[in-house]
Design an enzyme around this catalytic site. Sequence first.
Site, PDB file in Angstrom:
ATOM      1  N   ARG A 251      63.841 -21.679  14.405  1.00 33.10           N
ATOM      2  CA  ARG A 251      63.947 -22.533  13.227  1.00 33.10           C
ATOM      3  C   ARG A 251      62.854 -23.594  13.310  1.00 33.10           C
ATOM      4  NH1 ARG A 251      68.162 -24.924  14.711  1.00 33.10           N
ATOM      5  NH2 ARG A 251      67.167 -26.902  15.224  1.00 33.10           N
ATOM      6  N   HIS A 255      67.722 -29.330  12.872  1.00 29.65           N
ATOM      7  CA  HIS A 255      69.026 -28.661  12.773  1.00 29.65           C
ATOM      8  C   HIS A 255      69.643 -28.942  11.398  1.00 29.65           C
ATOM      9  CE1 HIS A 255      72.839 -27.011  14.137  1.00 29.65           C
ATOM     10  NE2 HIS A 255      73.442 -28.073  13.621  1.00 29.65           N
ATOM     11  N   TYR A 264      64.590 -33.479  21.448  1.00 30.43           N
ATOM     12  CA  TYR A 264      65.059 -32.499  22.431  1.00 30.43           C
ATOM     13  C   TYR A 264      64.167 -31.263  22.597  1.00 30.43           C
ATOM     14  CZ  TYR A 264      67.049 -30.534  18.099  1.00 30.43           C
ATOM     15  OH  TYR A 264      67.224 -30.046  16.825  1.00 30.43           O
TER      16      TYR A 264
END
Length: 358
Positions: A251, A255, A264
């Site tokens: 992706r 998110h 992250y």
Amino acid sequence: MSNLTNMYQVLTPAGELIEDVSGKLEEATMVKMYENMVLVRAFDRKSIHLQRQGRMGTYAPFEGQEASQVGSALALSAGDWLFPTYRDHAAAIVHGQSMARVFLYWMGHMEGSISPEGKNIMPPCVPIATQMVHAVGTAWASRLKQENHVSLAYFGDGASSEGDFHEALNFAGVFKAPTIFLCQNNGFAISVPFSQQTSSKTISQRGAAYDIPGVCVDGNDVFAVYLTVKAAIERGLAGHGPTLIEAVTYRYGAHTTADDPTKYREQELLTEEWRTKRDPIERLRTFLEKRGLWNEMKEAALNKQVAEQIEAALIQAESYPKSKPTDMFRHVYAEPTWMINEQEQELQQSKRERGETA
């Protein structure tokens, strides 16, 4: 993330076939795959803009995962059951959900969860992995009723750490339910890398514990995804039970629009690598151009058509009256409980105190 060298692949990132697809994939289907991937990517980008403009709520983008969703959804028949997560609006659109209703969902309208007539598309599932068990139930019911339908449940790599994942696989294996479990493994369950979720090298290998075939595919290869899901459907309808498919993909964005992926993962480095070397749309376009099935004129016409379709869907969605806060209390139970009634009364009271209408 799963080892890229051990995946089933049909179309290389350079747009070259490594497997003969004659008799398996028509040229018209190949073009349809491309048109759908261009459409849903444009829809995804438009949705992010709408959220940033305050015209839509928090949104879960999927750019980069188009091949996994489009390829799998195109393999389904009209009556098959689709169980999406909160990120699988591309699959829902391809399977028959209108873009206007998808917009409505992210704008907070209950009408955004209504399945079109003649289609079995469940509402986006926000709780992680719960839809997998539901998919087994509908698949088993179809089998008992001797219907020629399968259920396709989407989930992410993070869902494989939930108990529902194991319960669904176990249940489907025992009852030979024609269920396709499709994991889009993008390497991060929100912020947790795959290596910290499990010591398993792949998610697909977990099917062995339930005597279910597990297949790992290149999730950015729309041909590989389509053919794998087709084979799983045939297997399920022949009475041989479920299949676990792991589509390795990535992706590009966050998110959700409330997330910051730079916290992250090496966002720029990883995204640039996947965009330039493994992008699902560019891969297919290169292949189609080599075959003489696509050109700049067709690309321009498609982009114009896509923009018009999305704008028309948006106008339709934004013509709906605004949702009311009290709508959240509807359809929770067949008969409202005292707690629901009490909460609604508290909301109504607070609105009156602020001089607002209910």
